[in-house]
Design a protein around this motif. Structure first.
Motif, PDB file in Angstrom:
ATOM      1  N   PHE A 126      65.596 -13.671  29.252  1.00 17.12           N
ATOM      2  CA  PHE A 126      64.564 -14.296  30.080  1.00 17.12           C
ATOM      3  C   PHE A 126      63.508 -14.771  29.089  1.00 17.12           C
ATOM      4  O   PHE A 126      62.953 -13.962  28.337  1.00 17.12           O
ATOM      5  N   ASP A 166      60.448 -13.119  39.587  1.00 16.38           N
ATOM      6  CA  ASP A 166      59.968 -11.728  39.486  1.00 16.38           C
ATOM      7  C   ASP A 166      58.825 -11.496  40.454  1.00 16.38           C
ATOM      8  O   ASP A 166      57.843 -12.228  40.485  1.00 16.38           O
ATOM      9  N   LYS A 182      57.316 -19.682  27.501  1.00 15.01           N
ATOM     10  CA  LYS A 182      56.470 -20.253  26.441  1.00 15.01           C
ATOM     11  C   LYS A 182      57.270 -20.635  25.182  1.00 15.01           C
ATOM     12  O   LYS A 182      58.152 -21.457  25.250  1.00 15.01           O
ATOM     13  N   ASP A 219      58.443 -11.429  28.138  1.00 18.29           N
ATOM     14  CA  ASP A 219      57.285 -11.719  28.981  1.00 18.29           C
ATOM     15  C   ASP A 219      56.321 -12.606  28.207  1.00 18.29           C
ATOM     16  O   ASP A 219      56.049 -12.359  27.024  1.00 18.29           O
ATOM     17  N   GLY A 220      55.801 -13.616  28.885  1.00 18.01           N
ATOM     18  CA  GLY A 220      54.850 -14.500  28.218  1.00 18.01           C
ATOM     19  C   GLY A 220      53.433 -13.934  28.238  1.00 18.01           C
ATOM     20  O   GLY A 220      52.559 -14.379  27.483  1.00 18.01           O
ATOM     21  N   ALA A 221      53.196 -12.944  29.112  1.00 10.31           N
ATOM     22  CA  ALA A 221      51.839 -12.415  29.279  1.00 10.31           C
ATOM     23  C   ALA A 221      51.300 -11.883  27.951  1.00 10.31           C
ATOM     24  O   ALA A 221      51.878 -10.971  27.354  1.00 10.31           O
ATOM     25  N   TRP A 252      63.958  -9.237  28.382  1.00  9.63           N
ATOM     26  CA  TRP A 252      62.880  -9.999  29.009  1.00  9.63           C
ATOM     27  C   TRP A 252      61.758 -10.265  28.025  1.00  9.63           C
ATOM     28  O   TRP A 252      61.106  -9.326  27.565  1.00  9.63           O
TER      29      TRP A 252
HETATM   30  C1  IPT Z   1      52.926 -14.593  33.235  1.00  3.43           C
HETATM   31  C2  IPT Z   1      53.252 -15.228  31.924  1.00  3.43           C
HETATM   32  O1  IPT Z   1      52.267 -16.175  31.576  1.00  3.43           O
HETATM   33  C3  IPT Z   1      54.601 -15.905  32.067  1.00  3.43           C
HETATM   34  O2  IPT Z   1      54.986 -16.470  30.846  1.00  3.43           O
HETATM   35  C4  IPT Z   1      55.649 -14.920  32.550  1.00  3.43           C
HETATM   36  O3  IPT Z   1      55.972 -14.020  31.531  1.00  3.43           O
HETATM   37  C5  IPT Z   1      55.123 -14.204  33.769  1.00  3.43           C
HETATM   38  O4  IPT Z   1      53.872 -13.626  33.545  1.00  3.43           O
HETATM   39  C6  IPT Z   1      56.056 -13.143  34.270  1.00  3.43           C
HETATM   40  O5  IPT Z   1      55.681 -12.744  35.523  1.00  3.43           O
HETATM   41  S1  IPT Z   1      51.362 -13.836  33.168  1.00  3.43           S
HETATM   42  C7  IPT Z   1      51.075 -13.317  34.813  1.00  3.43           C
HETATM   43  C8  IPT Z   1      49.777 -12.597  34.835  1.00  3.43           C
HETATM   44  C9  IPT Z   1      51.070 -14.464  35.781  1.00  3.43           C
END
Ligand code: IPT
Length: 485
Positions: free
Chosen positions: A221, A281, A224, A192-194, A190
């Motif tokens: 997964f 998710d 971005k 994650d984009g966060a 995974w």
């Molecule tokens: C959000 C990310 O910006 C997105 O790319 C993805 O990874 C997502 O999380 C996963 O849940 S950030 C979140 C605080 C909305």
């Protein structure tokens, strides 16, 4: 004699011609547009996966995104038992689960050779423990497919004055290799984009190489800057719903600023040039990590059923987060509701009232593609129309009058998104038809599409495929009565 001979010749010609045409019509429809890879087909069949957010944040009060400064002495589960997690998955009919090995705070749940910020410097098992190992071993013993989340964004590493993305690229690749090399088969990872905005495509290119080389079955997964490598995409929210429609296809290159593309992420794009379906998710609790304050706020079976119907029932895979507590166990409310969702699903879909119906269609492709394939419960047989027909009307004369409040359709995903318009109507005489408004003017189908509505009593149901990119290829149609909540 002469006449007989002529008849014989005509017969031979007719037979060979009809043989020829039935051979043609017996051919499978050609795929259209982007199609799923084997990895993606396997991924779709999981339907529901679990996420396990467990780590340093579990031991910090109301923290979900730690800053990487919390002391390693805090990490100390008192009764960690990943086999208990497996029991929850089994009772929930969930075949696959992804463990967070490292969240954005950078704390490693495994004794990484590349970081001191890990279990090895915690009091848990005197620094000899390895949560990732225990998890993967438990998955293996239970026959559950294991996935590993290694957050690309690492706040602990970033605290170092020497941090730069070039070195971090190597650091992350090393940790990824440790996890992809030493723990057995990994079915998903995974990105994650966060917080990961500074990470660029070249970095992900290197990391994707690591994953593809070491774990060919592993689904990525992506978000971005990693969409180019992604097998599945973010659905654009963390609330548990896909769009309507929800296409598996999307123009991957158009995703630049995520916030400008939330609708595309949620709905996909009917003519998108890449096959990157949505993974939904959502956490069973308000937060991703366990917090005592949120006991009593576990999503109910009804809420989970809504989420299921709006994710799996909208051509997506559900990634349901469970949050082990400070003992290292899934709290009982949460495991009860996961099992409750499973009963709701099995009981609702156990009898398809369209089974036993007399089924007719106007443009059936040939005897291998009869509309009766729609109700045989076998995804390898399907209904298809002749190449030139992108629309058709399939009528089900039910074997008796039925009461139902739910319907489900499934397309042959290996042949691409084909249908782009459909509606369902019902009747009690087979002549005058009433549309089911919730199931009218629909667009996508894909792996699975579920629609719920107020109970209807009818002896005929009609599926109208009104538009498509190519001839129809559907393997299931069913009408059901939802179980009681
Ligand atoms: C959000 C990310 O910006 C997105 O790319 C993805 O990874 C997502 O999380 C996963 O849940 S950030 C979140 C605080 C909305």
């Amino acid at each position: 004699m002469k006449k007989q001979r002529r008849i014989q010749i005509i017969l031979i010609i007719t037979l060979s011609l009809s043989g020829f045409s039935s051979q043609l019509s017996a051919q499978a429809p050609a795929p259209v547009g982007p199609v799923p890879s084997e990895r993606q087909v396997e991924w779709y069949h999981r339907e529901i996966m679990a996420f396990f957010h467990f780590g340093m944040n579990t031991f910090c009060d109301m923290v979900n995104e730690g800053d990487g400064r919390a002391g390693t002495y805090l990490f100390n589960p008192t009764a960690l038992d990943c086999n208990q997690w497996m029991k929850v998955l089994k009772s929930g009919g969930i075949p696959c689960g992804i463990i967070v090995a490292k969240h954005a705070d950078g704390f490693c749940n495994w004794p990484s050779d590349y970081s001191d910020y890990s279990v090895k410097n915690s009091p848990w098992k005197n620094g000899k423990g390895d949560v990732v190992r225990e998890y993967l071993d438990a998955c293996k013993a239970a026959g559950i497919k294991a996935g590993i989340y290694v957050g690309p964004h690492d706040r602990h590493e970033r605290l170092s004055p020497l941090y730069n993305t070039k070195d971090y690229s190597i650091h992350y690749a090393s940790q990824l290799s440790e996890l992809m090399r030493n723990y057995g088969t990994v079915w998903e990872t995974w990105w994650d984009g966060a917080g990961a905005d500074e990470l660029t495509t070249p970095l992900y290119t290197r990391w994707a190489d690591t994953v593809r080389t070491l774990q060919p079955k592993c689904v990525i997964f992506g978000t971005k800057n990693s969409y180019r490598f992604a097998d599945c995409r973010w659905v654009g929210n963390e609330s548990g719903f896909s769009g309507d429609p929800c296409w598996s296809t999307i123009d991957s290159l158009s995703i630049k600023e995520e916030s400008d593309h939330i609708t595309e992420l949620n709905q996909g794009q009917v003519n998108g040039n890449a096959y990157i379906p949505a993974e939904v998710d959502v956490s069973i609790r308000p937060s991703w990590f366990y917090h005592k304050e949120e006991d009593g706020h576990t999503k109910t079976v009804k809420e989970l059923w809504d989420i299921y119907c709006n994710s799996v029932g909208r051509n997506s895979v559900l990634l349901l987060n469970l949050a082990p507590d400070r003992r290292g166990l899934i709290p009982s409310d949460d495991s009860t509701n996961v099992a409750g969702l499973h009963s709701m699903i099995t009981n609702s879909f156990k009898s398809n009232f369209a089974k036993g119906a007399k089924i007719t269609a106007l443009h059936t492709r040939g005897r291998n593609y009869n509309p009766s394939n729609l109700v045989d419960g076998n995804e390898n047989t399907y209904f298809a129309t002749k190449d030139k027909f992108k629309s058709d009307t399939i009528t089900f004369k039910l074997d008796s009058r039925k009461v139902f409040d739910c319907l489900m359709l499934q397309e042959v995903i290996q042949l691409g998104h084909r249908t782009t318009g459909w509606s369902v109507d019902y009747s009690n005489n087979g002549k005058t038809w009433t549309p089911i408004s919730e199931a009218s003017n629909k667009q996508s189908i894909g792996y699975k599409w579920i629609v719920r509505f107020a109970p209807i009593s009818a002896s005929y149901v009609r599926l109208r495929i009104t538009d498509g990119k190519a001839c129809i290829a559907l393997h299931s149609f069913g009408i059901y009565k939802q179980a009681k909540l």
